[in-house]
Design a protein around this motif. Structure first.
Motif, PDB file in Angstrom:
ATOM      1  N   LEU A 265      16.843  -9.636  -0.962  1.00 13.42           N
ATOM      2  CA  LEU A 265      16.145  -9.408   0.673  1.00 13.42           C
ATOM      3  C   LEU A 265      17.747  -8.644   1.422  1.00 13.42           C
ATOM      4  O   LEU A 265      17.756  -7.593   2.149  1.00 13.42           O
ATOM      5  CB  LEU A 265      15.852 -10.218   0.729  1.00 13.42           C
TER       6      LEU A 265
ATOM      7  N   ASP B 296      18.077  -5.122   0.836  1.00 12.54           N
ATOM      8  CA  ASP B 296      16.967  -4.015   0.849  1.00 12.54           C
ATOM      9  C   ASP B 296      17.617  -4.093   2.712  1.00 12.54           C
ATOM     10  O   ASP B 296      16.604  -2.413   3.149  1.00 12.54           O
ATOM     11  CB  ASP B 296      15.783  -4.917   0.727  1.00 12.54           C
ATOM     12  N   THR B 297      17.700  -5.083   3.117  1.00 16.28           N
ATOM     13  CA  THR B 297      18.332  -4.389   4.458  1.00 16.28           C
ATOM     14  C   THR B 297      19.218  -3.802   5.317  1.00 16.28           C
ATOM     15  O   THR B 297      18.565  -2.514   5.788  1.00 16.28           O
ATOM     16  CB  THR B 297      18.900  -5.761   5.393  1.00 16.28           C
TER      17      THR B 297
ATOM     18  N   CYS C 254      16.110 -13.483   6.359  1.00 14.95           N
ATOM     19  CA  CYS C 254      16.695 -13.276   4.458  1.00 14.95           C
ATOM     20  C   CYS C 254      16.279 -14.971   4.476  1.00 14.95           C
ATOM     21  O   CYS C 254      14.949 -15.387   3.263  1.00 14.95           O
ATOM     22  CB  CYS C 254      17.850 -12.650   3.586  1.00 14.95           C
TER      23      CYS C 254
ATOM     24  N   LEU D 201       9.549  -7.953   6.589  1.00 13.47           N
ATOM     25  CA  LEU D 201       8.501  -7.578   5.784  1.00 13.47           C
ATOM     26  C   LEU D 201       7.745  -6.720   6.470  1.00 13.47           C
ATOM     27  O   LEU D 201       6.659  -5.807   4.877  1.00 13.47           O
ATOM     28  CB  LEU D 201       7.094  -9.938   5.646  1.00 13.47           C
TER      29      LEU D 201
ATOM     30  N   TYR E  25       8.308  -3.966   3.623  1.00 19.19           N
ATOM     31  CA  TYR E  25       7.718  -3.684   2.338  1.00 19.19           C
ATOM     32  C   TYR E  25       6.605  -3.003   2.242  1.00 19.19           C
ATOM     33  O   TYR E  25       6.578  -2.792   1.182  1.00 19.19           O
ATOM     34  CB  TYR E  25       8.252  -5.400   1.611  1.00 19.19           C
ATOM     35  N   GLU E  26       5.826  -4.129   3.578  1.00 17.40           N
ATOM     36  CA  GLU E  26       4.616  -3.702   2.850  1.00 17.40           C
ATOM     37  C   GLU E  26       4.851  -2.125   3.612  1.00 17.40           C
ATOM     38  O   GLU E  26       3.323  -1.396   3.098  1.00 17.40           O
ATOM     39  CB  GLU E  26       3.887  -4.263   4.986  1.00 17.40           C
TER      40      GLU E  26
ATOM     41  N   HIS F 251       6.281   0.077   2.797  1.00 19.66           N
ATOM     42  CA  HIS F 251       7.052   1.111   1.298  1.00 19.66           C
ATOM     43  C   HIS F 251       6.087   0.253   0.282  1.00 19.66           C
ATOM     44  O   HIS F 251       6.828   0.995  -1.059  1.00 19.66           O
ATOM     45  CB  HIS F 251       8.319   0.661   1.379  1.00 19.66           C
ATOM     46  N   ARG F 252       5.676  -0.477   0.513  1.00 14.41           N
ATOM     47  CA  ARG F 252       5.189  -1.049  -0.870  1.00 14.41           C
ATOM     48  C   ARG F 252       6.363  -1.488  -2.349  1.00 14.41           C
ATOM     49  O   ARG F 252       5.823  -1.355  -3.609  1.00 14.41           O
ATOM     50  CB  ARG F 252       4.097   0.063  -1.598  1.00 14.41           C
ATOM     51  N   MET F 253       7.259  -2.691  -1.465  1.00 13.84           N
ATOM     52  CA  MET F 253       8.323  -2.078  -2.680  1.00 13.84           C
ATOM     53  C   MET F 253       7.260  -3.943  -2.933  1.00 13.84           C
ATOM     54  O   MET F 253       8.011  -4.015  -4.168  1.00 13.84           O
ATOM     55  CB  MET F 253       9.250  -2.125  -1.934  1.00 13.84           C
ATOM     56  N   PHE F 254       6.566  -4.411  -2.428  1.00  9.54           N
ATOM     57  CA  PHE F 254       5.525  -5.686  -3.218  1.00  9.54           C
ATOM     58  C   PHE F 254       4.548  -5.013  -3.067  1.00  9.54           C
ATOM     59  O   PHE F 254       4.414  -4.732  -2.073  1.00  9.54           O
ATOM     60  CB  PHE F 254       6.145  -6.489  -2.577  1.00  9.54           C
TER      61      PHE F 254
ATOM     62  N   VAL G 108       2.905  -9.290   0.114  1.00 12.88           N
ATOM     63  CA  VAL G 108       3.123  -8.845   1.484  1.00 12.88           C
ATOM     64  C   VAL G 108       2.893 -10.312   2.757  1.00 12.88           C
ATOM     65  O   VAL G 108       3.050 -10.555   3.455  1.00 12.88           O
ATOM     66  CB  VAL G 108       3.498  -7.889   1.994  1.00 12.88           C
TER      67      VAL G 108
END
Length: 89
Positions: free
Chosen positions: A8, A11-12, A30, A64, A67-68, A70-73, A78
């Motif tokens: 995390l 990723d920031t 994080c 979060l 992530y939502e 960019h659909r990393m998860f 998410v």
């Protein structure tokens, strides 16, 4: 747990959070996300830090959101994290 937290944090660096929040708050956000995701109780630890949890939670939500967007998860993970954040103290 530490791998998730470090992931995390790493990723920031792809986000503009560092321009709007001090590094220690981003790190705490994080840690907060990782512990909420793993369903671990750490509220006492945060209370001892005398940190404004509203700020930490807002930063966590910003993370979060990235992530939502960019659909990393997967979407399910998410949304599960958002739900846990919304219902946590």
């Amino acid at each position: 747990m530490t791998h998730l937290t470090w992931g995390l944090v790493n990723d920031t660096y792809r986000m503009d959070l560092i321009l709007t929040h001090p590094p220690y708050l981003i790190t705490l956000a994080c840690i907060y996300i990782a512990f909420v995701y793993k369903e671990k109780y750490i509220w006492t630890w945060f209370e001892e830090l005398s940190v404004d949890m509203n700020i930490v939670k807002n930063i966590a939500i910003e993370i979060l959101d990235i992530y939502e967007n960019h659909r990393m998860f997967t979407e399910e993970r998410v949304h599960a994290a958002f739900n846990k954040l919304a219902t946590s103290p």
